[in-house]
Each structure stands twice: as structure tokens, then as C-alpha cells.
Motif scaffolding. Structure first.
Motif, PDB file in Angstrom:
ATOM      1  N   ALA A   1      11.736   1.863   6.231  1.00  0.00           N
ATOM      2  CA  ALA A   1      11.741   2.754   5.064  1.00  0.00           C
ATOM      3  C   ALA A   1      12.699   2.243   3.985  1.00  0.00           C
ATOM      4  O   ALA A   1      12.428   2.385   2.785  1.00  0.00           O
ATOM      5  N   CYS A   2      13.829   1.659   4.399  1.00  0.00           N
ATOM      6  CA  CYS A   2      14.761   1.084   3.419  1.00  0.00           C
ATOM      7  C   CYS A   2      14.073  -0.009   2.606  1.00  0.00           C
ATOM      8  O   CYS A   2      14.257  -0.110   1.387  1.00  0.00           O
ATOM      9  N   HIS A   3      13.295  -0.838   3.286  1.00  0.00           N
ATOM     10  CA  HIS A   3      12.551  -1.885   2.573  1.00  0.00           C
ATOM     11  C   HIS A   3      11.476  -1.277   1.681  1.00  0.00           C
ATOM     12  O   HIS A   3      11.266  -1.723   0.542  1.00  0.00           O
ATOM     13  N   ALA A   4      10.784  -0.245   2.196  1.00  0.00           N
ATOM     14  CA  ALA A   4       9.678   0.346   1.448  1.00  0.00           C
ATOM     15  C   ALA A   4      10.164   1.025   0.171  1.00  0.00           C
ATOM     16  O   ALA A   4       9.455   1.036  -0.841  1.00  0.00           O
ATOM     17  N   ARG A   5      11.353   1.607   0.219  1.00  0.00           N
ATOM     18  CA  ARG A   5      11.867   2.331  -0.954  1.00  0.00           C
ATOM     19  C   ARG A   5      12.399   1.380  -2.026  1.00  0.00           C
ATOM     20  O   ARG A   5      12.565   1.784  -3.180  1.00  0.00           O
ATOM     21  N   ALA A   6      12.687   0.144  -1.645  1.00  0.00           N
ATOM     22  CA  ALA A   6      13.223  -0.824  -2.608  1.00  0.00           C
ATOM     23  C   ALA A   6      12.070  -1.537  -3.304  1.00  0.00           C
ATOM     24  O   ALA A   6      11.302  -2.254  -2.665  1.00  0.00           O
ATOM     25  N   ARG A   7      11.936  -1.341  -4.607  1.00  0.00           N
ATOM     26  CA  ARG A   7      10.838  -1.972  -5.341  1.00  0.00           C
ATOM     27  C   ARG A   7      11.092  -3.457  -5.582  1.00  0.00           C
ATOM     28  O   ARG A   7      10.171  -4.195  -5.890  1.00  0.00           O
ATOM     29  N   THR A   8      12.349  -3.884  -5.452  1.00  0.00           N
ATOM     30  CA  THR A   8      12.680  -5.304  -5.577  1.00  0.00           C
ATOM     31  C   THR A   8      13.580  -5.694  -4.412  1.00  0.00           C
ATOM     32  O   THR A   8      14.238  -4.838  -3.808  1.00  0.00           O
TER      33      THR A   8
ATOM     34  N   ASP B   1       0.859  -1.188   0.000  1.00  0.00           N
ATOM     35  CA  ASP B   1       0.000   0.000   0.000  1.00  0.00           C
ATOM     36  C   ASP B   1       0.896   1.239   0.000  1.00  0.00           C
ATOM     37  O   ASP B   1       1.455   1.619   1.032  1.00  0.00           O
ATOM     38  N   TYR B   2       1.010   1.879  -1.161  1.00  0.00           N
ATOM     39  CA  TYR B   2       1.951   2.993  -1.288  1.00  0.00           C
ATOM     40  C   TYR B   2       1.427   4.283  -0.659  1.00  0.00           C
ATOM     41  O   TYR B   2       2.218   5.186  -0.372  1.00  0.00           O
TER      42      TYR B   2
ATOM     43  N   GLY C   1       3.901   6.891   6.132  1.00  0.00           N
ATOM     44  CA  GLY C   1       4.974   6.479   7.026  1.00  0.00           C
ATOM     45  C   GLY C   1       6.231   7.309   6.835  1.00  0.00           C
ATOM     46  O   GLY C   1       6.869   7.725   7.811  1.00  0.00           O
ATOM     47  N   LEU C   2       6.587   7.561   5.594  1.00  0.00           N
ATOM     48  CA  LEU C   2       7.776   8.370   5.318  1.00  0.00           C
ATOM     49  C   LEU C   2       7.584   9.805   5.820  1.00  0.00           C
ATOM     50  O   LEU C   2       8.528  10.429   6.328  1.00  0.00           O
ATOM     51  N   ALA C   3       6.363  10.324   5.692  1.00  0.00           N
ATOM     52  CA  ALA C   3       6.090  11.681   6.178  1.00  0.00           C
ATOM     53  C   ALA C   3       6.186  11.728   7.708  1.00  0.00           C
ATOM     54  O   ALA C   3       6.733  12.691   8.273  1.00  0.00           O
TER      55      ALA C   3
END
Length: 425
Positions: A306-313, A274-275, A281-283
Motif C-alpha cells: 500500500a505504501c508503494h501504491a499510494r506513492a505516485r512517484t 490499475d487504480y 486492495g486498500l479496502a
């Protein structure tokens, strides 16, 4: 609207409004237990009247009006401390009269302060952690004792006893329904955050039972966190916890497979994340950092998420950054669990041998003696090193230790996948 539809509406309204209702009533009557009884009386009235009369335009105000009338009736019947109760009764009647004049606007007066008081009361340090969780979910989550018992696989009678004992403790200790001073609030804030995160974690990865996740618990914890963030906007760790929960919740849809089986992070389809929650979350993480909370324990964990969320793969994940964040977290809040997570990150960033070296140091840690994730992590690192015979033994040990049926199935499946694989050391 059909009767079942109205009953569903009442359930939803209660879940949303009950905390505000109890908080406002507790401020007025000075007794959390009585406030909850009055709120329950209002709920019963809604169940009796709304199916015939329809759902009112402002259901929360309707419940508050009914609850205050019940409070006045009780006060009139009470002959003890007549003068004190007469004054309180006059105050309530005056508020009722004013509510009639302004259409109910004053019913939600001071709701922010009331909720904040209730959060800190539910997480009072005089209670055990179990009692704090039960009381928080009861008063702020709107859950019944049966629902709390099911959520934590605890008998309803045990949950009820914890709540009753907590209320008795409140009364015996003469704990006032007021916001603690700054020093006491800061001392108790960590307990408040810990309880909310404990509720969230039980939803995110259930410790026992048939379900891998319990989204309703995650939603309750996230709602409580958001409320707390609105009420304490200058507390960086509150925003850090909200950021962590938003980012973790963003992956909930991708965690179970079609049959409810667990799907681990590196195997998840990121398109199912869920983007919108990721952006929230980032905010929240940015707010924590701007307030000087970048190095708080919840903010650090949120930065890892956040590191996981920013990685699309999975391949794009910045494991070196995650390892560095775990280093910082281990220095700030050293614990065997943090060290185990750090070992996973080191194994991903610098190779399984590096991670295994740290895990082997944790093998003698008493706190991890019955913790199924220790052999689970070790088995994964051994398998990546080609030491399949040892890995199979560790997968079997982890499966025997876990109390979650879905997780056990996953571990046994990974064990069987190694059965045909030769040891390649």
C-alpha cells in the motif's frame, strides 16, 4: 456463434464453474476423484452438444444437471454396497426432479459450503506443498495437468502423479468431505493461504523460463483468494492476503516493457498501474485491520504494498514506513528472505551503507546460498556506494544463479552499464 467461439466459451465457463461443480458433486458422492470424473464427463458432453445446440442460458446449471445424471447412471451400474448407493441414487434423482420444477435453482445449493470444503481438502496437511498446489489448481483453478506443468516448468507426468497420489491419500486416509472443525480449520488455514500465495508469486515473478510474469497464475490465485474471503468474511488474514494480491496485481501491466523485459518498481510508469485494483486492495486491507488483523504477516505485506501504491512517484515513497513494517514482519515471521527485503528498505530509507551492513550478515546464511536475489541486492547497494568493481562481480554472480531468462538479461544489462563506470570509492 462459430464453433471456435463456442469452444472458447466452453473454456471460459469451465474455468469459472468447474470448482463449484466438483465441490457440489463431491458433497453428494463423497469422493473427490469421482466428482472430478463426473465433472469431466459433463465437460465432454458440452464439447459434443453445444456446438450443435448452442450455449445454454445457464451453462453452470446445465453442466451440473449432466454430471448428476452421469452420477445416477454410474450408481445404477454399481453392484457394490447396493443399499448405500440406492439411497444416494434416490437422493440425486429427487434433486433432479426438484431442479426440473424450479428451473435449476437447487443445482447451486450450498455452493459456498461446498467450495470451502473443497479448498480445505485440496490443501490438506497430509499432502506435500507441491501436491497441494497441483490439486488446488486442478480442482479450484480448472487447469489441466498440462497447464499446471507448463506453469511450474514441471513435466505433465509428474503433475499427474502428484494429483493421483493426493487422491489416493484422500481415499486411504478416509478423509471425509466435510468442513474441518474450528480448531482444525484454523490450523489448516495457514496452509491454504500459503498455497494460494505460492501460486500468485509464481505468476508475479516466475522462478524460471522465458517469461518474466505469468498473469494467468496471478488471476487464478486472486480469484481463489476472493472466493475464500467471501466464504470466511471474519478471517482477517484472508482479507490481508487478498489485499496483498490486489495491490501487487495492480502493477502487473507496468512490470514488463514492450519486449517483455523486466521493469523494476522504481522505474515503472505509475500511470500504467490499475487504480481500481489499488482501491480494492486498500479496502481489503481496511477490512483486515478492522477485524484486528493489522499485524498478521499478509496484512503487513499488504501494508508495505500500500505504501508503494499510494506513492505516485518513486521519490514520494515512504521508505521509513516500509522499513518499520519490515521490522514488524521480521519479528512476526523471521526468515532470511524477510531480512533481505528489510535490507532493501533500510538501504532506501537510511542509505545504502545501512542496507549493505545487513546484507553482508546474510552472506553466510545457508538458506540463501543459491538465491540469486542476495547478490542482486548486494550489487545494487555496492553500485550506489560507488564500489563498481565489487558490484559488477555481484551482478555477474546473480545472473549466473537465476533461472529466469528475462531476469538474467536485466542483470547482465546492469552489469554492462557499470563496465564504463569507474570505481568511485
Amino acid at each position: 456463434m462459430t464453433v471456435p467461439a463456442i469452444q472458447r466459451t466452453i473454456d471460459a465457463v469451465w474455468r469459472i464453474e468447474s470448482a463449484r461443480l466438483i465441490a457440489a458433486l463431491a458433497r453428494l458422492v463423497g469422493d473427490v476423484g469421482l466428482a472430478e470424473d463426473l465433472a469431466q464427463d459433463a465437460l465432454v458432453a458440452a464439447l459434443e452438444q453445444w456446438p450443435d445446440e448452442g450455449v445454454p442460458e445457464r451453462p453452470g446449471a446445465w453442466l451440473m444437471t449432466v454430471a448428476k445424471r452421469r452420477a445416477i447412471d454410474r450408481i445404477r451400474r454399481d453392484q457394490v454396497s447396493a443399499r448405500k448407493y440406492a439411497e444416494l441414487g434416490r437422493q440425486l434423482e429427487a434433486e433432479q426432479d426438484q431442479a426440473a420444477v424450479d428451473g435449476g435453482q437447487t443445482i447451486v445449493d450450498d455452493v459456498g459450503d461446498d467450495l470451502l470444503r473443497l479448498i480445505f481438502i485440496a490443501c490438506h496437511l497430509a499432502f506435500s506443498t507441491e501436491a497441494r498446489v497441483a490439486l488446488t489448481l486442478r480442482l479450484l483453478g480448472g487447469l489441466t495437468t498440462a497447464e499446471i506443468g507448463r506453469a511450474f516448468l514441471t513435466p505433465e507426468s509428474t503433475i499427474a502423479q502428484r494429483i493421483v497420489r493426493a487422491k489416493r491419500t484422500l481415499a486411504a486416509a478416509n478423509i471425509p468431505f466435510e468442513l474441518p472443525d474450528a480448531a482444525a480449520r484454523n490450523a489448516r488455514l495457514s496452509a491454504v493461504l500459503a498455497v494460494i500465495y505460492l501460486i500468485f508469486n509464481e505468476g508475479y515473478a516466475a522462478t524460471a523460463g522465458e517469461a518474466w510474469i505469468r498473469p494467468d497464475l496471478c488471476e487464478d490465485a486472486l480469484r481463489l483468494g476472493r472466493i475464500l474471503a467471501e466464504l470466511t468474511p471474519r478471517e482477517p488474514e484472508v482479507h490481508g492476503l487478498v489485499a496483498l494480491m490486489e495491490l501487487q496485481t495492480s502493477r502487473l501491466r507496468a512490470r514488463p516493457g514492450p519486449a517483455g523485459e523486466p521493469i523494476l518498481l522504481l522505474d515503472q510508469n505509475s500511470a500504467r498501474w490499475d487504480y481500481l485494483l489499488i482501491q480494492r486492495g486498500l479496502a481489503a486491507l481496511q477490512r483486515a485491520e478492522k477485524l484486528g488483523g493489522a499485524h498478521g504477516p499478509y496484512a503487513l505485506q499488504a501494508a508495505i504494498a500500500a505504501c508503494h501504491a499510494r506513492a505516485r512517484t518513486a521519490e514520494a515513497t515512504d521508505w521509513q514506513q516500509i522499513a518499520a513494517l519490515y521490522d514488524a514482519l521480521a519479528q512476526l515471521t523471521p526468515s532470511p528472505i524477510v531480512e533481505l527485503n528489510r535490507a532493501v528498505a533500510l538501504g532506501m530509507a537510511y542509505g545504502p551503507a545501512v542496507g549493505l551492513e545487513l546484507v553482508d550478515l546474510l552472506n553466510t546464511e545457508p538458506a540463501l546460498a543459491g538465491y540469486h536475489l542476495l547478490p542482486s541486492v548486494r550489487s545494487d547497494l555496492l553500485a550506489r556506494l560507488g564500489r563498481n568493481e565489487e558490484a559488477r562481480a555481484e551482478f555477474a554472480r546473480a545472473a549466473a544463479l537465476t533461472q529466469n531468462a528475462r531476469e538474467r538479461d536485466l542483470l547482465l544489462a546492469r552489469l554492462h552499464a557499470l563496465d564504463a563506470a569507474p570505481d568511485s570509492r
